[in-house]
Design a protein around this motif. Sequence first.
Motif, PDB file in Angstrom:
ATOM      1  N   PHE A  42      -1.658 -21.937 -38.387  1.00  0.00           N
ATOM      2  CA  PHE A  42      -3.105 -22.032 -38.590  1.00  0.00           C
ATOM      3  C   PHE A  42      -3.664 -23.287 -37.931  1.00  0.00           C
ATOM      4  CE2 PHE A  42      -1.639 -19.489 -42.185  1.00  0.00           C
ATOM      5  CZ  PHE A  42      -2.520 -18.412 -42.136  1.00  0.00           C
ATOM      6  N   PHE A  43      -4.934 -23.197 -37.565  1.00  0.00           N
ATOM      7  CA  PHE A  43      -5.653 -24.339 -36.996  1.00  0.00           C
ATOM      8  C   PHE A  43      -6.861 -24.637 -37.863  1.00  0.00           C
ATOM      9  CE2 PHE A  43      -9.147 -25.835 -34.193  1.00  0.00           C
ATOM     10  CZ  PHE A  43      -8.617 -27.070 -33.857  1.00  0.00           C
ATOM     11  N   ILE A  44      -6.981 -25.885 -38.306  1.00  0.00           N
ATOM     12  CA  ILE A  44      -8.123 -26.336 -39.098  1.00  0.00           C
ATOM     13  C   ILE A  44      -8.924 -27.302 -38.236  1.00  0.00           C
ATOM     14  CG2 ILE A  44      -8.891 -27.412 -41.240  1.00  0.00           C
ATOM     15  CD1 ILE A  44      -7.249 -24.844 -41.638  1.00  0.00           C
ATOM     16  N   GLU A  45     -10.137 -26.924 -37.883  1.00  0.00           N
ATOM     17  CA  GLU A  45     -10.931 -27.728 -36.946  1.00  0.00           C
ATOM     18  C   GLU A  45     -11.602 -28.894 -37.652  1.00  0.00           C
ATOM     19  OE1 GLU A  45     -13.830 -27.054 -33.113  1.00  0.00           O
ATOM     20  OE2 GLU A  45     -13.655 -25.459 -34.607  1.00  0.00           O
ATOM     21  N   ALA A  46     -11.561 -30.044 -37.002  1.00  0.00           N
ATOM     22  CA  ALA A  46     -12.242 -31.245 -37.486  1.00  0.00           C
ATOM     23  C   ALA A  46     -12.597 -32.084 -36.264  1.00  0.00           C
ATOM     24  CB  ALA A  46     -11.353 -32.036 -38.437  1.00  0.00           C
ATOM     25  N   GLU A  47     -13.871 -32.226 -35.994  1.00  0.00           N
ATOM     26  CA  GLU A  47     -14.294 -32.939 -34.783  1.00  0.00           C
ATOM     27  C   GLU A  47     -14.160 -34.451 -34.906  1.00  0.00           C
ATOM     28  OE1 GLU A  47     -15.049 -32.196 -31.645  1.00  0.00           O
ATOM     29  OE2 GLU A  47     -14.325 -30.222 -32.193  1.00  0.00           O
ATOM     30  N   GLU A  48     -14.246 -34.963 -36.132  1.00  0.00           N
ATOM     31  CA  GLU A  48     -14.134 -36.412 -36.333  1.00  0.00           C
ATOM     32  C   GLU A  48     -12.840 -36.745 -37.067  1.00  0.00           C
ATOM     33  OE1 GLU A  48     -16.164 -38.509 -35.032  1.00  0.00           O
ATOM     34  OE2 GLU A  48     -17.518 -36.959 -34.284  1.00  0.00           O
ATOM     35  N   PRO A  49     -12.130 -37.776 -36.631  1.00  0.00           N
ATOM     36  CA  PRO A  49     -10.879 -38.158 -37.288  1.00  0.00           C
ATOM     37  C   PRO A  49     -11.030 -38.409 -38.788  1.00  0.00           C
ATOM     38  CG  PRO A  49     -11.097 -39.303 -35.201  1.00  0.00           C
ATOM     39  CD  PRO A  49     -12.401 -38.599 -35.432  1.00  0.00           C
ATOM     40  N   GLU A  50     -12.167 -39.012 -39.191  1.00  0.00           N
ATOM     41  CA  GLU A  50     -12.367 -39.296 -40.613  1.00  0.00           C
ATOM     42  C   GLU A  50     -12.409 -38.004 -41.426  1.00  0.00           C
ATOM     43  OE1 GLU A  50     -14.240 -40.417 -38.156  1.00  0.00           O
ATOM     44  OE2 GLU A  50     -13.659 -42.541 -38.090  1.00  0.00           O
ATOM     45  N   ILE A  51     -13.106 -36.993 -40.886  1.00  0.00           N
ATOM     46  CA  ILE A  51     -13.176 -35.698 -41.564  1.00  0.00           C
ATOM     47  C   ILE A  51     -11.808 -35.036 -41.534  1.00  0.00           C
ATOM     48  CG2 ILE A  51     -14.214 -33.390 -41.478  1.00  0.00           C
ATOM     49  CD1 ILE A  51     -16.719 -34.691 -40.304  1.00  0.00           C
ATOM     50  N   GLY A  52     -11.116 -35.182 -40.409  1.00  0.00           N
ATOM     51  CA  GLY A  52      -9.782 -34.614 -40.291  1.00  0.00           C
ATOM     52  C   GLY A  52      -8.819 -35.192 -41.314  1.00  0.00           C
ATOM     53  N   SER A  53      -8.917 -36.497 -41.555  1.00  0.00           N
ATOM     54  CA  SER A  53      -8.054 -37.146 -42.534  1.00  0.00           C
ATOM     55  C   SER A  53      -8.316 -36.598 -43.931  1.00  0.00           C
ATOM     56  CB  SER A  53      -8.294 -38.663 -42.511  1.00  0.00           C
ATOM     57  OG  SER A  53      -7.520 -39.317 -43.484  1.00  0.00           O
ATOM     58  N   GLN A  54      -9.603 -36.397 -44.265  1.00  0.00           N
ATOM     59  CA  GLN A  54      -9.958 -35.843 -45.572  1.00  0.00           C
ATOM     60  C   GLN A  54      -9.448 -34.416 -45.724  1.00  0.00           C
ATOM     61  OE1 GLN A  54     -14.230 -36.274 -45.809  1.00  0.00           O
ATOM     62  NE2 GLN A  54     -14.148 -38.501 -45.629  1.00  0.00           N
TER      63      GLN A  54
END
Length: 292
Positions: free
Chosen positions: A79-91
């Motif tokens: 699976f791929f979970i999209e997150a454009e910003e690293p901060e959002i990706g970390s959360q």
Amino acid sequence: VKALPDTAGLVLVGDIDQLPSVGAGSVLGDIIQSATITTVRLTEVFRQAASSQIIVSAHAINSGKSPDLTNAARDSDFFFIEAEEPEIGSQKLLEIVKTRLPRKYGLSAIDDIQVLCPMNRGGVGARALNVSLQDALNPKPVEARIERFGYHYAVGDKVMQIQNDYDKDVYNGDQGCIKALDKNNGTLVVSFDIGEVEYQFGELDMLVPAYAMSIHKSQGSEYPCVVIPIFTQHYPMLQRNLLYTAVTRGKRLVIIVGQRKAVVMAARNKSSSKRWTNLLTMLKNSTTTGLF
């Protein structure tokens, strides 16, 4: 090789497309490139393996293509979970590891899930994610922890040995769990596959938290589930063999969290540093020199 009798055969099984060995040399690559030793390369994905999107994605990456990031098959293992910003990706990564994966697949957040990072540095690097994951998965009051060499340690923490210690019989890359911590005696006990090993507090520079680790550290290991943050801030390390190695560490489930363009960038980038060795020349000359 010297120990083999003349009546024995030697079969080397390996994957030349993964990251090169941590140590010096390029043994498998040199052997294959020399064309002096019979080599068979497995390239066909058979029907049973084709049902696994992990394997299909690994082959796509290996051929320079981006894996399918559409999450089209809900029963997939990739699976791929999209997150454009690293901060959002970390959360998102914290939520996936702590809540979503254990709830949906019955996985243990500490024992079954491994976060693999292209780099140690940065907001979505192994060091920062280790701090966040440690607080989320094994929260402990300050008095139940100790701090040494820039890291916190508490009972229940997932840790990794980063140096070979022949006296303790634990080696670089071995993972374990802290079972006991005695502040009065200054000792800590870690349970490894070989059993329980005691450390003095002064020896804790050999142990680091292992909720997240670099992809390089994961070589040679497999995990039920891997979660891989991939962002353009990892640009210096976004290479095909790195992404391929990370994806092939997962046995049951692989989750990529990050930016599509970063995944595409990694799959397309085949560049890697050349290793200067003499084995290739020796093998090519072996028929005339009689070395082998």
